[in-house]
Design a protein around this motif. Structure first.
Motif, short mmCIF file in Angstrom:
data_model
loop_
_atom_site.label_atom_id
_atom_site.label_comp_id
_atom_site.label_asym_id
_atom_site.label_seq_id
_atom_site.Cartn_x
_atom_site.Cartn_y
_atom_site.Cartn_z
N LYS A 52 47.30 42.31 47.66
CA LYS A 52 47.70 41.44 46.55
C LYS A 52 46.82 40.20 46.54
CE LYS A 52 52.55 42.78 46.30
NZ LYS A 52 53.93 42.34 46.45
N SER A 53 46.55 39.63 47.69
CA SER A 53 45.74 38.43 47.78
C SER A 53 44.32 38.68 47.28
CB SER A 53 45.68 37.93 49.22
OG SER A 53 46.97 37.64 49.68
N VAL A 54 43.75 39.82 47.63
CA VAL A 54 42.41 40.16 47.18
C VAL A 54 42.38 40.32 45.67
CG1 VAL A 54 40.64 41.98 47.24
CG2 VAL A 54 41.67 41.17 49.37
N CYS A 55 43.41 40.96 45.10
CA CYS A 55 43.47 41.14 43.65
C CYS A 55 43.59 39.81 42.93
CB CYS A 55 44.65 42.05 43.29
SG CYS A 55 44.40 43.76 43.76
N VAL A 56 44.40 38.90 43.44
CA VAL A 56 44.53 37.58 42.83
C VAL A 56 43.20 36.84 42.89
CG1 VAL A 56 45.64 35.32 43.09
CG2 VAL A 56 47.01 37.41 43.20
N ALA A 57 42.53 36.88 44.03
CA ALA A 57 41.24 36.21 44.17
C ALA A 57 40.21 36.80 43.21
CB ALA A 57 40.75 36.30 45.61
N ARG A 98 40.83 38.29 40.32
CA ARG A 98 41.19 37.85 38.96
C ARG A 98 40.72 36.42 38.70
NH1 ARG A 98 47.40 39.77 37.88
NH2 ARG A 98 46.94 41.98 37.55
N LEU A 99 40.95 35.54 39.65
CA LEU A 99 40.50 34.16 39.50
C LEU A 99 38.99 34.08 39.36
CD1 LEU A 99 42.82 32.29 42.02
CD2 LEU A 99 42.90 32.21 39.51
N PHE A 100 38.28 34.89 40.11
CA PHE A 100 36.82 34.92 40.03
C PHE A 100 36.36 35.38 38.66
CE2 PHE A 100 32.78 37.19 40.70
CZ PHE A 100 32.00 36.12 41.11
N VAL A 101 36.98 36.46 38.15
CA VAL A 101 36.61 36.99 36.84
C VAL A 101 36.94 35.96 35.75
CG1 VAL A 101 37.16 38.77 35.13
CG2 VAL A 101 36.78 39.39 37.51
N LEU A 102 38.11 35.34 35.84
CA LEU A 102 38.47 34.31 34.85
C LEU A 102 37.49 33.14 34.88
CD1 LEU A 102 42.36 34.18 35.08
CD2 LEU A 102 40.98 34.90 33.14
N THR A 103 37.06 32.75 36.05
CA THR A 103 36.09 31.67 36.19
C THR A 103 34.77 32.07 35.53
OG1 THR A 103 37.11 31.08 38.29
CG2 THR A 103 34.94 30.15 37.84
N LEU A 104 34.33 33.30 35.71
CA LEU A 104 33.09 33.77 35.07
C LEU A 104 33.22 33.77 33.55
CD1 LEU A 104 31.91 36.70 37.37
CD2 LEU A 104 30.91 34.42 37.16
N VAL A 105 34.37 34.21 33.04
CA VAL A 105 34.59 34.26 31.59
C VAL A 105 34.58 32.85 31.02
CG1 VAL A 105 36.32 34.81 29.83
CG2 VAL A 105 35.82 36.44 31.64
N ILE A 106 35.20 31.90 31.69
CA ILE A 106 35.25 30.52 31.20
C ILE A 106 33.85 29.90 31.22
CG2 ILE A 106 36.12 28.20 31.75
CD1 ILE A 106 38.70 29.55 32.67
N ILE A 107 33.08 30.17 32.27
CA ILE A 107 31.75 29.59 32.38
C ILE A 107 30.82 30.16 31.29
CG2 ILE A 107 29.67 29.53 33.84
CD1 ILE A 107 31.51 29.33 36.24
#
Length: 107
Positions: A89-94, A96-105
């Motif tokens: 679960k922790s890896v999946c959350v991390a 997701r946060l990484f992908v969201l950060t890439l999309v925002i950038i």
């Protein structure tokens, strides 16, 4: 000389080594457990001097005796089993946060 061979040789001299052929004829379940199971001193208490009436039962339950001390706790039925490990679960959350950060950038 291997330890098992040495013990079998001494057991033959004393007359306590189990005869697997006769065991296969009279008690095949016990014979299979002795042949394929772990070597324990119980098998030398089946016949001859020092014969023990509980040796058969001890041989047939030796796997449970080995596993019992390894169980650290008993789960009650009201506890829900975890379907996904916490680390996954922790890896999946991390991720997701990484992908969201890439999309925002990029966006």
């Amino acid at each position: 000389m291997q330890c098992k061979d040495y013990v079998d040789e001494i057991a033959s001299e004393i007359g306590v080594k189990p005869n697997l052929f006769s065991l296969f004829l009279w008690d095949p379940k016990l014979a299979l457990e002795i042949f394929f199971g772990p070597c324990t001193p119980y098998q030398y208490h089946l016949q001859g001097p020092g014969k023990w009436a509980g040796a058969r039962g001890a041989i047939l339950t030796q796997r449970e005796q080995i596993i019992k001390p390894l169980r650290t706790r008993i789960l009650t039925s009201d506890q829900a089993p975890y379907s996904v490990p916490f680390w996954l679960k922790s890896v999946c959350v991390a991720l997701r946060l990484f992908v969201l950060t890439l999309v925002i950038i990029k966006g």
